[in-house]
Write an enzyme that holds these catalytic residues in place. Structure first.
Site: not given
Ligand code: SIN
Length: 518
Positions: A48, A51, A53-54, A120, A231, A279, A338, A373, A379
């Site tokens: 956590t 992390a 991105g959000g 993203e 990732h 991804r 990841h 995912r 999150l």
């Molecule tokens: C990222 O910030 O690229 C990762 C976000 C994620 O794994 O959901």
């Protein structure tokens, strides 16, 4: 001995959410998490906190909707998500954002005061809320941990959980590495993922799938273990292993491009969304670019991202620490282990198939992620399912755990040195897999030589076994020896059965209906 209504194993976003919601519902709760090696007063790092991105949550009335978020999630999931799970969990996304904001997380805001939202890979619109620019996980973890630490009703124990304690097939607490029994009416596994089964990962070293091992040994079913998400952009530093810096996908949402050393695009012509493709597609493109050129890495060109250093302070500081300035230079990146899309099979109330045993967050397989995912859904899912685990536990308060340590399953198989397991997973269970490489990985994992890593070996063996079962390519599971596309609906499940604790496989449909033994 005190009996808790709930014992939560793990102190990442799912576990801390469960603890906070438990006291709000009037439940007694303990959080058990390994201590940080440098500062025993805090729990060890969880994914956590890294992390960036959000949290993905649709914003009604701002060009987004639940249906649109569901559609993007299903597309990314490569035909393998459970529609009911996707709709149900994403519908609670806005409430999850409110939950963490209510516990002290200050999200970034745009000039009009609304939540700032970024994009993203795989998202058609800007729906990802963030904090501290690219430090969402760090801010989220700090806020929830502070709320837990300052709540005298929540007990925090720094210990490694060795077993789920069972009586008559029901979970009644946990037993730690010193043999201490912590009785509880329900147990929530919130132990995170397993990226640290590979040599390099965006995860901390503790992410070796301990919750999958605990669940298997408690008799629970695990599913979709083959779907390990790599990732596309982990910082490449020659010779580096262990946890490596994530270079957030949100940079591509703000205009960064994945390129060869000469600046040519890696994703052009690969997918209509280009650098913002799901991804699995981007990670595979980066991997094949490296294989075809023999280069040790590819590059992220973030030089045109507006206000880079202010908007992305974690990436900027981390990359500058290696002597590269992302404002002026290309960032060398490689795909890295990841996120685990599979895990302990749960329903939408966080129940496993073992009474009293719940699971939430990355350790769980709810059906939301399918074969790949969608970025930043994790999150959100962890908060939603952490809350639901508590709701489920609150309906099950009549159990009286025994006073003494009940029987636990001690039938651990052999372990193998961690470095050998990691090398085997890296060589045989990476972005591209085939039967020969997977069989070789299995042989190395089973080569023995260390009793301490039995759980790590069990989880690695389970992931490789699942990867051998799925002979097609789907989502983030890519077989270079794939047979023609198989049945998206088929979900492989594993359990530990028999006196010797053998892994046995079955299939079910992705919405949980049992189909057959394999
Ligand atoms: C990222 O910030 O690229 C990762 C976000 C994620 O794994 O959901």
């Amino acid at each position: 001995m005190d009996v808790d209504d709930l014992v939560v194993v793990g102190a990442g976003v799912a576990g801390l959410t469960a603890a906070l919601h438990a006291v709000e519902r009037g439940l007694s709760v303990s959080v058990v998490a390994a201590a940080d090696a440098r500062d025993g007063s805090v729990p060890a790092a969880t994914s956590t906190a890294y992390a960036q991105g959000g949290m993905a949550a649709f914003a009604p009335g701002r060009g987004d909707s639940l249906d649109a978020h569901v559609a993007d999630t299903l597309t990314a999931a490569a035909g393998h998500a459970d529609l009911a799970a996707v709709r149900s969990i994403l519908a609670d996304g806005p409430a999850a954002v409110d939950f963490v904001a209510g516990h002290g997380l200050a999200f970034d805001r745009d000039p009009s005061g609304d939540l700032a939202r970024t994009r993203e890979g795989g998202h058609a619109v800007r729906r990802i809320v963030h904090a501290g620019g690219d430090a969402t996980g760090a801010h989220l973890h700090a806020a929830l941990w502070s709320a837990v630490r300052h709540d005298p009703r929540i007990r925090v124990r720094r210990a490694v959980v060795r077993d789920v304690a069972m009586v008559d097939g029901r979970a009644v607490g946990v037993v730690d590495a010193d043999g201490q029994f912590l009785p509880a009416r329900s147990v929530v596994l919130a132990t995170g993922g397993l990226g640290a089964l590979w040599t390099s990962t965006t995860n901390p070293p503790s992410s070796v799938g301990s919750g999958v091992a605990l669940a298997l040994r408690a008799g629970a079913t695990v599913a979709d273990l083959e779907f390990v998400q790599f990732h596309p952009t982990m910082l490449f530093t020659p010779g580096a292993g262990g946890r490596c810096l994530l270079i957030t996908e949100a940079l591509r949402g703000e205009g960064a491009r994945l390129v060869h050393a000469d600046g040519a695009s890696i994703t052009a012509g690969v997918h209509p969304l280009g650098d913002l493709a799901p991804r699995d597609v981007v990670a595979s493109a980066a991997h094949h670019a490296m294989v075809s050129t023999g280069a040790p890495c590819v590059f992220l060109d973030a030089r045109d991202v507006p206000d880079l250093a202010r908007r992305f302070p974690t990436v900027t500081t981390g990359v500058r620490a290696t002597g590269i300035d992302p404002v002026r230079d290309l960032i060398p990146v490689v795909p890295g282990a990841h996120y685990h899309c599979g895990g302990v099979l749960t329903d939408l109330r966080a129940r496993t198939d073992v009474p009293g045993l719940l699971a939430a967050g990355e350790v769980a397989r709810t059906g939301l992620h399918g074969a790949n995912r969608l970025a930043s859904n994790s999150l959100t899912e962890a908060v939603v399912m952490g809350v639901r685990a508590v709701e489920t536990a609150s309906e099950d308060l009549s159990v009286t755990p025994p006073a003494a340590v009940p029987q636990v399953r001690h039938d651990r198989g052999p372990g193998t040195p961690a470095a050998v397991i990691r090398a085997a997973m890296t060589a045989g269970a990476g972005i591209d897999r085939d039967a020969v490489a997977l069989e070789n990985a299995l042989a190395a994992i089973d080569s023995g030589g260390s009793a301490d890593t039995a759980d790590m070996a069990l989880v690695a063996r389970a992931v490789v076994t699942a990867a051998l079962l799925r002979t097609e390519s789907r989502g983030c599971h890519r077989r270079s020896d794939a047979v023609a596309s198989g049945d998206a609906d088929a979900t492989f499940t594993l359990r530990l059965d028999g006196a010797g604790g053998e892994l046995t496989a079955s299939t079910m449909s992705r919405d949980h209906a049992p189909v057959a033994a394999v």
